[in-house]
Motif scaffolding. Structure first.
Motif, PDB file in Angstrom:
ATOM      1  N   LYS A  52       3.100  21.769  -5.500  1.00  0.00           N
ATOM      2  CA  LYS A  52       3.617  20.559  -4.866  1.00  0.00           C
ATOM      3  C   LYS A  52       2.472  19.582  -4.667  1.00  0.00           C
ATOM      4  CE  LYS A  52       6.051  19.118  -0.602  1.00  0.00           C
ATOM      5  NZ  LYS A  52       6.812  19.630   0.556  1.00  0.00           N
ATOM      6  N   ILE A  53       2.638  18.335  -5.127  1.00  0.00           N
ATOM      7  CA  ILE A  53       1.589  17.336  -4.957  1.00  0.00           C
ATOM      8  C   ILE A  53       2.200  15.994  -4.572  1.00  0.00           C
ATOM      9  CG2 ILE A  53       1.542  16.799  -7.452  1.00  0.00           C
ATOM     10  CD1 ILE A  53      -1.522  16.294  -7.065  1.00  0.00           C
ATOM     11  N   GLY A  54       1.620  15.359  -3.567  1.00  0.00           N
ATOM     12  CA  GLY A  54       2.129  14.070  -3.121  1.00  0.00           C
ATOM     13  C   GLY A  54       1.581  13.711  -1.753  1.00  0.00           C
ATOM     14  N   TYR A  55       2.081  12.592  -1.211  1.00  0.00           N
ATOM     15  CA  TYR A  55       1.559  12.066   0.047  1.00  0.00           C
ATOM     16  C   TYR A  55       2.706  11.727   1.005  1.00  0.00           C
ATOM     17  CZ  TYR A  55      -2.217  10.112   2.861  1.00  0.00           C
ATOM     18  OH  TYR A  55      -3.144   9.895   3.840  1.00  0.00           O
ATOM     19  N   PRO A  56       3.376  12.755   1.571  1.00  0.00           N
ATOM     20  CA  PRO A  56       4.482  12.502   2.496  1.00  0.00           C
ATOM     21  C   PRO A  56       4.127  11.667   3.723  1.00  0.00           C
ATOM     22  CG  PRO A  56       4.518  14.786   1.753  1.00  0.00           C
ATOM     23  CD  PRO A  56       3.230  14.196   1.263  1.00  0.00           C
ATOM     24  N   PRO A  57       2.867  11.637   4.203  1.00  0.00           N
ATOM     25  CA  PRO A  57       2.581  10.845   5.411  1.00  0.00           C
ATOM     26  C   PRO A  57       2.784   9.345   5.265  1.00  0.00           C
ATOM     27  CG  PRO A  57       0.888  12.519   5.126  1.00  0.00           C
ATOM     28  CD  PRO A  57       1.710  12.518   3.885  1.00  0.00           C
ATOM     29  N   THR A  58       3.063   8.833   4.061  1.00  0.00           N
ATOM     30  CA  THR A  58       3.393   7.402   3.995  1.00  0.00           C
ATOM     31  C   THR A  58       4.701   7.106   4.723  1.00  0.00           C
ATOM     32  OG1 THR A  58       4.490   7.636   1.832  1.00  0.00           O
ATOM     33  CG2 THR A  58       2.162   6.965   1.824  1.00  0.00           C
ATOM     34  N   ARG A  59       5.467   8.146   5.051  1.00  0.00           N
ATOM     35  CA  ARG A  59       6.704   7.940   5.814  1.00  0.00           C
ATOM     36  C   ARG A  59       6.416   7.515   7.253  1.00  0.00           C
ATOM     37  NH1 ARG A  59       9.353  13.480   3.289  1.00  0.00           N
ATOM     38  NH2 ARG A  59       9.826  12.565   1.248  1.00  0.00           N
ATOM     39  N   VAL A  60       5.292   7.933   7.770  1.00  0.00           N
ATOM     40  CA  VAL A  60       4.828   7.490   9.080  1.00  0.00           C
ATOM     41  C   VAL A  60       3.436   8.068   9.293  1.00  0.00           C
ATOM     42  CG1 VAL A  60       5.773   9.441  10.412  1.00  0.00           C
ATOM     43  CG2 VAL A  60       5.429   7.238  11.544  1.00  0.00           C
ATOM     44  N   TRP A  61       2.524   7.252   9.876  1.00  0.00           N
ATOM     45  CA  TRP A  61       1.212   7.707  10.334  1.00  0.00           C
ATOM     46  C   TRP A  61       0.204   7.909   9.214  1.00  0.00           C
ATOM     47  CZ3 TRP A  61      -1.771  12.141  12.688  1.00  0.00           C
ATOM     48  CH2 TRP A  61      -2.383  11.780  13.892  1.00  0.00           C
ATOM     49  N   GLY A  62       0.380   7.275   8.050  1.00  0.00           N
ATOM     50  CA  GLY A  62      -0.643   7.470   7.034  1.00  0.00           C
ATOM     51  C   GLY A  62      -0.505   6.585   5.813  1.00  0.00           C
ATOM     52  N   VAL A  63      -1.632   6.195   5.239  1.00  0.00           N
ATOM     53  CA  VAL A  63      -1.751   5.543   3.933  1.00  0.00           C
ATOM     54  C   VAL A  63      -2.888   6.264   3.224  1.00  0.00           C
ATOM     55  CG1 VAL A  63      -2.378   3.408   2.724  1.00  0.00           C
ATOM     56  CG2 VAL A  63      -0.923   3.309   4.755  1.00  0.00           C
ATOM     57  N   PRO A  64      -2.740   6.648   1.944  1.00  0.00           N
ATOM     58  CA  PRO A  64      -3.803   7.413   1.279  1.00  0.00           C
ATOM     59  C   PRO A  64      -5.094   6.606   1.157  1.00  0.00           C
ATOM     60  CG  PRO A  64      -2.084   6.803  -0.284  1.00  0.00           C
ATOM     61  CD  PRO A  64      -1.572   6.464   1.079  1.00  0.00           C
ATOM     62  N   SER A  65      -6.101   6.992   1.919  1.00  0.00           N
ATOM     63  CA  SER A  65      -7.329   6.200   2.004  1.00  0.00           C
ATOM     64  C   SER A  65      -8.134   6.221   0.717  1.00  0.00           C
ATOM     65  CB  SER A  65      -8.186   6.696   3.178  1.00  0.00           C
ATOM     66  OG  SER A  65      -8.534   8.053   3.006  1.00  0.00           O
ATOM     67  N   ALA A  66      -7.904   7.188  -0.154  1.00  0.00           N
ATOM     68  CA  ALA A  66      -8.637   7.223  -1.431  1.00  0.00           C
ATOM     69  C   ALA A  66      -8.279   6.034  -2.311  1.00  0.00           C
ATOM     70  CB  ALA A  66      -8.362   8.523  -2.174  1.00  0.00           C
ATOM     71  N   GLY A  67      -7.059   5.483  -2.145  1.00  0.00           N
ATOM     72  CA  GLY A  67      -6.663   4.297  -2.894  1.00  0.00           C
ATOM     73  C   GLY A  67      -6.604   4.490  -4.393  1.00  0.00           C
ATOM     74  N   LEU A  68      -6.331   5.716  -4.850  1.00  0.00           N
ATOM     75  CA  LEU A  68      -6.428   6.020  -6.280  1.00  0.00           C
ATOM     76  C   LEU A  68      -5.091   6.154  -7.006  1.00  0.00           C
ATOM     77  CD1 LEU A  68      -9.369   8.576  -6.169  1.00  0.00           C
ATOM     78  CD2 LEU A  68      -9.341   6.466  -7.502  1.00  0.00           C
ATOM     79  N   TRP A  69      -3.991   6.137  -6.259  1.00  0.00           N
ATOM     80  CA  TRP A  69      -2.706   6.447  -6.904  1.00  0.00           C
ATOM     81  C   TRP A  69      -2.363   5.456  -8.014  1.00  0.00           C
ATOM     82  CZ3 TRP A  69       0.037  10.841  -6.456  1.00  0.00           C
ATOM     83  CH2 TRP A  69      -0.281  11.692  -5.391  1.00  0.00           C
ATOM     84  N   ALA A  70      -2.490   4.168  -7.765  1.00  0.00           N
ATOM     85  CA  ALA A  70      -2.157   3.191  -8.812  1.00  0.00           C
ATOM     86  C   ALA A  70      -3.118   3.284  -9.991  1.00  0.00           C
ATOM     87  CB  ALA A  70      -2.174   1.776  -8.236  1.00  0.00           C
ATOM     88  N   HIS A  71      -4.368   3.615  -9.717  1.00  0.00           N
ATOM     89  CA  HIS A  71      -5.349   3.738 -10.796  1.00  0.00           C
ATOM     90  C   HIS A  71      -5.055   4.952 -11.661  1.00  0.00           C
ATOM     91  CE1 HIS A  71      -7.884   0.548  -9.132  1.00  0.00           C
ATOM     92  NE2 HIS A  71      -7.650   1.069  -7.941  1.00  0.00           N
ATOM     93  N   ARG A  72      -4.509   5.985 -11.067  1.00  0.00           N
ATOM     94  CA  ARG A  72      -4.215   7.216 -11.823  1.00  0.00           C
ATOM     95  C   ARG A  72      -2.841   7.188 -12.490  1.00  0.00           C
ATOM     96  NH1 ARG A  72      -9.136   9.246 -12.726  1.00  0.00           N
ATOM     97  NH2 ARG A  72     -10.114  10.218 -10.919  1.00  0.00           N
ATOM     98  N   LEU A  73      -1.869   6.518 -11.846  1.00  0.00           N
ATOM     99  CA  LEU A  73      -0.484   6.590 -12.326  1.00  0.00           C
ATOM    100  C   LEU A  73       0.066   5.269 -12.847  1.00  0.00           C
ATOM    101  CD1 LEU A  73       1.363   8.797  -9.674  1.00  0.00           C
ATOM    102  CD2 LEU A  73       0.902   9.360 -12.062  1.00  0.00           C
ATOM    103  N   GLY A  74      -0.579   4.158 -12.511  1.00  0.00           N
ATOM    104  CA  GLY A  74       0.011   2.859 -12.791  1.00  0.00           C
ATOM    105  C   GLY A  74       0.845   2.391 -11.608  1.00  0.00           C
ATOM    106  N   ASP A  75       1.208   1.125 -11.625  1.00  0.00           N
ATOM    107  CA  ASP A  75       1.827   0.483 -10.473  1.00  0.00           C
ATOM    108  C   ASP A  75       3.174   1.090 -10.100  1.00  0.00           C
ATOM    109  OD1 ASP A  75       2.128  -1.844  -8.543  1.00  0.00           O
ATOM    110  OD2 ASP A  75       3.837  -2.210  -9.873  1.00  0.00           O
ATOM    111  N   GLN A  76       4.116   1.135 -11.036  1.00  0.00           N
ATOM    112  CA  GLN A  76       5.476   1.536 -10.674  1.00  0.00           C
ATOM    113  C   GLN A  76       5.566   2.993 -10.233  1.00  0.00           C
ATOM    114  OE1 GLN A  76       9.186  -0.271 -12.116  1.00  0.00           O
ATOM    115  NE2 GLN A  76       8.086  -0.523 -14.046  1.00  0.00           N
TER     116      GLN A  76
END
Length: 339
Positions: A189-213
């Motif tokens: 299992k891989i992902g960032y469930p805390p974007t639902r509340v109390w978190g934003v991924p501080s590494a800032g790499l998701w769009a760079h690794r996966l693309g925008d959409q």
């Protein structure tokens, strides 16, 4: 007679080697609190070692990780660095059971004594008091140090490989996405469930690794992927069945390790230049600031106070309840989940 394939000699071999005077590292590696370090031939193996806590991240983690990466980077015998986790999974994220439940009374697991600094639990406690004034730069100064430690995997001269089993969620992805290659078990299992509340991924790499959409598809919902989906989406390089994870990772690592050290360094630096030109550092700065903001909204305070009242696990169950219904070992709600 010339040796066959002399470019495959060990980097320390020969009178023409710049590393010919290198001595084996003296003594045992440091007794880290969160991970272990060993060298196996041309491979440095870093293994998160808090299995009873899901290898959760403490303030010691980024410091020790960066130190271990630097140790491997300076060892001319090492050609590749492999990062994995003991126990049921790779990394379950930050030790939020300590911070969410105990932040207001100053308990933050693993924090070294740094009285009066941003790493002092009492400083963070006062800065997270809903009745007080929040200083976002105190928050940023603390969180950015985690990201800098994790980013040592990206900025190391040598290739880094993450081997993921079980789970890699929340802050665990901040670590893994800094690696040059990710091999993940098909059922992980891989992902960032805390974007639902109390978190934003501080590494800032998701769009760079996966693309925008695709990055938005995950982070606008907090949904997760299976390892198999992660490979299909391009987040991981391979997703073998769980019983083949070790074998497939070792096969990749052997092939990397057979390369000359200088070739590996040149290729990684050349490719990193393209990635960094996309603005990774800006993404990390903005994401780290927003991660702090997310803990100081009305909803963020409500989550922290709920965790303090009923326990972090119960608060997470409520966070991941309907309409998501994906708590615990659930591995995907992108292609396999209805609703």
């Amino acid at each position: 007679m010339v040796d066959e394939a002399p470019w495959r000699r060990a980097s320390t071999d020969g009178t023409d080697s710049p590393y010919r005077a290198a001595e084996p590292p003296a003594g045992e590696p440091p007794a880290y609190r969160t991970l272990t370090y060993e060298v196996d031939g041309r491979v440095a193996r870093l293994t998160f070692d808090r299995p009873e806590q899901g290898n959760s991240i403490t303030p010691d983690t980024p410091v020790e990780l960066a130190d271990a990466v630097e140790r491997a980077d300076l060892d001319p015998r090492v050609h590749v660095i492999v990062l994995s986790g003991r126990g049921k999974g790779f990394c379950g994220g930050y030790d939020l059971a300590a911070s969410a439940e105990g932040l207001m009374d100053g308990r933050m697991a693993g924090a070294a004594p740094r009285a009066g600094t941003v790493l002092d639990p009492s400083v963070q406690m006062l800065n997270h008091d809903p009745a007080g004034t929040w200083d976002p730069m105190v928050d940023y100064a603390m969180m950015s140090r985690f990201t800098k430690g994790f980013a040592s995997l990206l900025h190391a001269n040598k290739p880094t490989v993450a081997k993921i089993h079980g789970f890699c969620v929340a802050g665990g992805t901040d670590i893994a996405l800094h690696c040059d290659q990710i091999v993940i078990a098909a059922d992980a299992k891989i992902g960032y469930p805390p974007t639902r509340v109390w978190g934003v991924p501080s590494a800032g790499l998701w769009a760079h690794r996966l693309g925008d959409q695709r990055a938005k598809r995950l982070l606008l919902t907090g949904d997760t992927l299976t390892g198999r989906e992660a490979a299909e989406w391009g987040l991981a390089i391979e997703a073998p069945e769980p019983d083949q994870l070790d074998e497939r990772t070792e096969r990749l690592v052997r092939r990397i390790a057979a390369m000359p050290l200088n070739q590996l360094m040149m290729v990684k630096l050349a490719l990193n230049s393209a990635l960094l030109a996309q603005g990774v550092q800006n993404s990390q700065l903005i994401s780290t600031v927003f991660d702090g903001i997310s803990r100081h909204t009305r909803e963020g305070y409500a989550f922290q106070q709920r965790a303090a009242a009923v326990g972090f696990r119960q608060a997470v169950r409520e966070r991941d309840g309907a309409p998501y219904d994906d708590g615990g070992p659930t591995t995907s709600n992108v292609t396999d989940h209805e609703g």
